[in-house]
Write an enzyme that holds these catalytic residues in place. Structure first.
Site, short mmCIF file in Angstrom:
data_model
loop_
_atom_site.label_atom_id
_atom_site.label_comp_id
_atom_site.label_asym_id
_atom_site.label_seq_id
_atom_site.Cartn_x
_atom_site.Cartn_y
_atom_site.Cartn_z
N GLU A 179 7.95 -6.25 -0.01
CA GLU A 179 7.23 -7.50 0.25
C GLU A 179 7.88 -8.33 1.36
O GLU A 179 8.14 -9.53 1.21
CB GLU A 179 7.10 -8.32 -1.04
CG GLU A 179 6.26 -7.63 -2.09
CD GLU A 179 6.00 -8.46 -3.33
OE1 GLU A 179 4.95 -8.27 -3.96
OE2 GLU A 179 6.84 -9.31 -3.68
N GLU A 373 2.08 -1.90 -6.39
CA GLU A 373 2.21 -2.88 -7.46
C GLU A 373 0.82 -3.40 -7.79
O GLU A 373 0.09 -3.86 -6.91
CB GLU A 373 3.10 -4.06 -7.06
CG GLU A 373 4.57 -3.74 -6.95
CD GLU A 373 5.42 -4.97 -6.67
OE1 GLU A 373 5.01 -6.08 -7.10
OE2 GLU A 373 6.47 -4.84 -6.03
#
Length: 474
Positions: A179, A373
């Site tokens: 991320e 995710e």
């Protein structure tokens, strides 16, 4: 829907991160990471940072987490029982280099991951390794100030080279940073960049840290390809899906700019090898003056990734006005969408948004995509029959997988899906175990109690059937 087929060889699996799952924080020669100085918290109480070291009278949930360090064999067996084809996990940097700036790795740490990777391969589960996932060695923050310091590029490259050489022929899929685009918001200053001084967590420093990580990522991609031509390197973006709150042209434009800044600056550099044109104006208007070396342009261009991976949980609305009820999201807070329901933590559930995002990402980059995710954080309770009936999680995953199939029919080259927190872990945002994502229940609680025993939830058996049928039985 019944006519839409998942691709043959699609990689079904699950995902975790060492700092939220592994535990063993001071065992096996491991040094402290930034996660080890974050206290527990809740949806109403923010996690506190004790920058120099853990304090005796505080509770640090990541120290033990849900203890993969001592339960790895048992857990991998459960993953295999579910039918995993791939398992995404991170390697704790401070377990391999306790301070982060050493030249010689900790052999005991490497041996731990030798066992984990070999066990996965014995079940024909493909390892997907995140090199850096919110767990920079604490020493790199205290001594160098985190990723705003360019010296961390060399330390990271030393770490990456050790991993590429040690696991050559065993690990094919790698993610360079988790991320990375979270560096566009204050949350990322601590978690991504390891900038622990609140005064230093400025937008300019976060973008400087991002630039250093993008250079490090590009160098790692090139090195990994040189070490093993079969290596596949991906970037990982927390996809911020922001709809315009109204059809006012200013809201439409603002939503476009929101996506450009929070998703595409990092994504474009990873995939296209250069900063997008709109970044220049954004940096000028926000007084961001990057320190860039002449050779960086060449490095970024030569280190483009092989695939794109994303996290996707929810969507939000954005607007130029301050109207609208606020709601939470993955590292962000914005405006509530009146057409969506939300989780207990205020994250709005938007399965159709996943199809929208997958099309958006594939249209922009035309590279294979992994969803690494996706999941629902919820309070799970053991029923009177001794089981956990998490129909709400099954419904969440079912709706999102249905939209994955639609996106594949749209033409998106989607190659993998790893649900987040395939077993219960510590929440990164709140520091809770109460916010459970897993398909496997771990008997661990926010006060530190629990015997760490494992138990499959109803979602475990549902996902097993989904994998066995390659997405046909949902």
């Amino acid at each position: 829907m019944s006519k839409i087929q998942m691709p043959e060889g699609f990689l079904w699996g699950g995902a975790t991160a060492a700092n939220q799952y592994e535990g063993g924080w001071n065992e096996g020669g491991r040094g402290p990471s930034i996660a080890d100085v974050l206290t527990g918290g809740s949806v109403n109480t923010e996690r506190r940072l004790t920058p120099a070291a853990p304090l005796e009278d505080e509770f640090y949930p990541n120290h033990e987490a849900t203890d993969f360090y001592h339960h790895w064999k048992e857990d991998i067996k459960l993953f295999a029982e579910m039918g995993f084809k791939i398992y995404r996990f991170s390697i704790s940097w401070s377990r391999i280099f306790p301070k982060g700036d050493e030249t010689t790795p900790n052999e005991e740490g490497l041996q731990f991951y030798d066992k984990v990777i070999d066990e996965l391969l014995s079940y024909n589960i493909e390892p997907l390794v995140t090199i850096s996932h919110y767990e920079n060695p604490l020493h790199l923050s205290l001594e160098y100030g985190g990723w705003k310091n360019r010296k961390l590029i060399d330390f990271y490259m030393n770490f990456a080279e050790v991993l590429f050489k040690r696991y050559k022929g065993k690990v094919k899929y790698w993610l360079t940073f988790n991320e990375i685009n979270m560096l566009t918001v204050p949350f990322g200053g601590v978690f991504c960049a390891g900038i622990l001084d609140e005064k230093e967590n400025t937008e300019e420093n976060r973008y400087q840290a991002m630039h250093h990580q993008l250079v490090a990522s590009a160098l790692a991609v090139k090195l990994a390809h040189e070490i093993d031509e079969d290596n596949k390197l991906g970037c990982m973006l927390a996809y911020h899906n922001g709809y315009p709150y109204t059809c006012h042209p200013e809201d439409i434009l603002f939503a476009q700019q929101y996506g450009q800044i929070h998703n595409s600056i990092a994504g474009d550099v990873h995939v296209r090898g250069k900063y997008p044109a709109f970044a220049k104006r954004h940096f000028e208007e926000h007084n961001v003056n990057l320190q860039v070396k002449p050779e960086d342009a060449k490095i970024l261009n030569e280190g483009r990734v092989d695939f794109v991976s994303i996290s996707y949980y929810s969507s939000i609305c954005v607007s130029t006005t301050k109207d609208g009820e606020k709601t939470a999201g993955n590292g962000t807070e914005n405006i509530k969408n009146p057409y969506l329901k939300a989780s207990e933590w205020g994250w709005q559930i938007d399965a159709v948004g996943l199809r929208y995002v997958l099309n958006q990402v594939y249209d922009r980059y035309e590279l294979p995509i992994m969803i690494v995710e996706n999941g629902l954080g919820a309070v799970d309770k053991v029923s009177e029959d001794g089981k956990i009936h998490d129909d709400y999680r099954i419904e969440y995953m079912k709706k999102h997988i249905e939209q994955m199939k639609e996106a594949i029919y749209d033409g998106v080259d989607l190659i993998a899906y790893t649900c987040w927190g395939c077993t219960d872990i510590v929440s990164a945002s709140t520091g809770e175990v109460k916010k459970r994502y897993g398909l496997i229940y771990v008997n661990k609680h926010d006060d530190g109690s629990g015997d760490l025993s494992r138990m499959p939830k109803d979602s475990f058996y549902w996902y097993k059937k989904a994998i066995e049928s390659n997405g046909e039985e949902l």
